[in-house]
Design a protein around this motif. Structure first.
Motif, PDB file in Angstrom:
ATOM      1  N   GLU A  77       0.929  -1.215   0.011  1.00 47.01           N
ATOM      2  CA  GLU A  77       0.074   0.095   0.068  1.00 47.01           C
ATOM      3  C   GLU A  77       0.737   1.344   0.147  1.00 47.01           C
ATOM      4  O   GLU A  77       0.534   2.097  -0.677  1.00 47.01           O
ATOM      5  N   GLU A  78       1.729   1.367   0.852  1.00 48.92           N
ATOM      6  CA  GLU A  78       2.939   2.356   0.747  1.00 48.92           C
ATOM      7  C   GLU A  78       3.529   2.692  -0.765  1.00 48.92           C
ATOM      8  O   GLU A  78       3.646   3.861  -1.103  1.00 48.92           O
ATOM      9  N   GLU A  79       4.020   1.677  -1.018  1.00 47.85           N
ATOM     10  CA  GLU A  79       4.470   1.719  -2.478  1.00 47.85           C
ATOM     11  C   GLU A  79       3.401   2.391  -3.608  1.00 47.85           C
ATOM     12  O   GLU A  79       4.024   2.923  -4.258  1.00 47.85           O
ATOM     13  N   ARG A 112      -2.969  10.299  -8.794  1.00 47.30           N
ATOM     14  CA  ARG A 112      -3.743   9.234  -8.373  1.00 47.30           C
ATOM     15  C   ARG A 112      -3.394   7.954  -9.062  1.00 47.30           C
ATOM     16  O   ARG A 112      -3.038   8.200 -10.334  1.00 47.30           O
ATOM     17  N   GLN A 132       1.493   9.470  -6.136  1.00 51.47           N
ATOM     18  CA  GLN A 132       2.008  10.885  -6.023  1.00 51.47           C
ATOM     19  C   GLN A 132       3.160  11.300  -7.148  1.00 51.47           C
ATOM     20  O   GLN A 132       3.160  12.557  -7.516  1.00 51.47           O
ATOM     21  N   GLN A 133       3.639  10.371  -7.836  1.00 54.26           N
ATOM     22  CA  GLN A 133       4.342  10.784  -9.099  1.00 54.26           C
ATOM     23  C   GLN A 133       3.863  10.810 -10.349  1.00 54.26           C
ATOM     24  O   GLN A 133       4.632  11.018 -11.182  1.00 54.26           O
ATOM     25  N   GLN A 181       0.850   4.089  -3.022  1.00 49.81           N
ATOM     26  CA  GLN A 181       0.676   5.589  -2.575  1.00 49.81           C
ATOM     27  C   GLN A 181       1.644   6.473  -3.066  1.00 49.81           C
ATOM     28  O   GLN A 181       1.603   7.463  -3.592  1.00 49.81           O
ATOM     29  N   ARG A 182       2.965   5.952  -2.829  1.00 50.54           N
ATOM     30  CA  ARG A 182       4.166   6.735  -3.450  1.00 50.54           C
ATOM     31  C   ARG A 182       4.221   6.964  -5.010  1.00 50.54           C
ATOM     32  O   ARG A 182       4.460   7.883  -5.486  1.00 50.54           O
ATOM     33  N   ALA A 183       3.652   5.734  -5.664  1.00 52.69           N
ATOM     34  CA  ALA A 183       3.641   5.703  -7.117  1.00 52.69           C
ATOM     35  C   ALA A 183       2.710   6.756  -7.476  1.00 52.69           C
ATOM     36  O   ALA A 183       2.811   7.531  -8.395  1.00 52.69           O
TER      37      ALA A 183
END
Length: 260
Positions: free
Chosen positions: A205-207, A219, A213-214, A209-211
């Motif tokens: 999930e963290e990965e 989204r 943002q890029q 969300q980070r993706a």
């Protein structure tokens, strides 16, 4: 808007993710839907009957046809069953895919072969069987292939999948040229980073969300984003489009930058 009213759509890999999103969007636009996926009981397989139940709540008909698109016999049975039950197929979405991520130097051949059999050959089998039906009745028809931006972006550990998606991106305009006299449109949708159960197999999930943002749009994409694009290509609004590749990626590609 009911842009697909009285149309019959067949969608492979429709149990979850992009296939499910396309099926629901097409049903909302008035289509009756033939849903294909692997039979339940296999590891990690979701029963496509859950998608069928959602479609029926929308007041549309749903027919489930289990089968592995890597098998030519299974694909021919799928198309024959759809035609027998509904009389014809107006729209076909070749969506089913498979991937195991491994570095090329470590890849097991059975994983590579399975990826290509489903992701590339499965598209060929599905499109060929559908095209034969559409040509036999004199057209018209809509064929939509789900590709990927990985046909152009070399994601490490995904060589077989990337290769297969590049192949279907070349296959589509070839088929489009052959079917144009019958007014059968053939187009590709190349999704970007879409939030699906398949992607969640490879990222936390963290990965994710980070993706997100890029990505310029801020989204991840959703199955409905691809579903709405598929509805457009299946509708009269796209009658003058064939042999095209529609990128639906929230600006993922244009957000890529060379080192300064």
């Amino acid at each position: 808007m009911q842009r697909l009213k009285n149309k019959i759509a067949l969608i492979t890999g429709a149990a979850r993710g992009i296939g499910r999103g396309i099926a629901l969007c097409m049903a909302e636009e008035g289509a009756d839907v033939v849903l294909n996926d692997l039979p339940p009981g296999m590891p990690e397989v979701v029963d496509v009957r859950s998608t069928a139940a959602e479609i029926e709540t929308l007041g549309r008909r749903a027919l489930v046809v289990y089968g592995d698109v890597a098998s030519r016999d299974a694909v021919e049975r799928m198309v024959a069953t759809a035609v027998e039950q509904f009389g014809r197929i107006d729209i076909v979405v070749a969506n089913a895919a498979f991937s195991i991520r491994e570095l090329v130097v470590e890849a097991q051949w059975e994983h590579v072969l399975r990826t290509i059999e489903v992701t590339q050959f499965g598209v060929f089998h599905t499109c060929q069987a559908a095209a034969r039906h559409m040509v036999a009745r004199g057209g018209p028809g809509k064929i939509i292939i789900i590709g990927s931006i990985l046909s152009q972006i070399p994601l490490p550990t995904s060589a077989a999948y990337n290769m297969a998606k590049a192949a279907v991106n070349q296959f589509a305009p070839t088929l489009a040229a052959e079917l144009a006299p019958y007014r059968i449109n053939v187009n590709v949708i190349n999704p970007g980073y879409i939030d699906t159960p398949g992607e969640r197999k490879f990222a936390t999930e963290e990965e994710l969300q980070r993706a997100a943002q890029q990505i310029p749009w801020g989204r991840l994409g959703t199955p409905r984003d691809i579903g709405r694009a598929a509805v457009f290509l299946a509708s009269d609004d796209a009658d003058y489009m064939t042999g095209s590749a529609l990128c639906v990626d929230g600006g993922y590609r244009v957000g890529m930058r060379l080192p300064s």
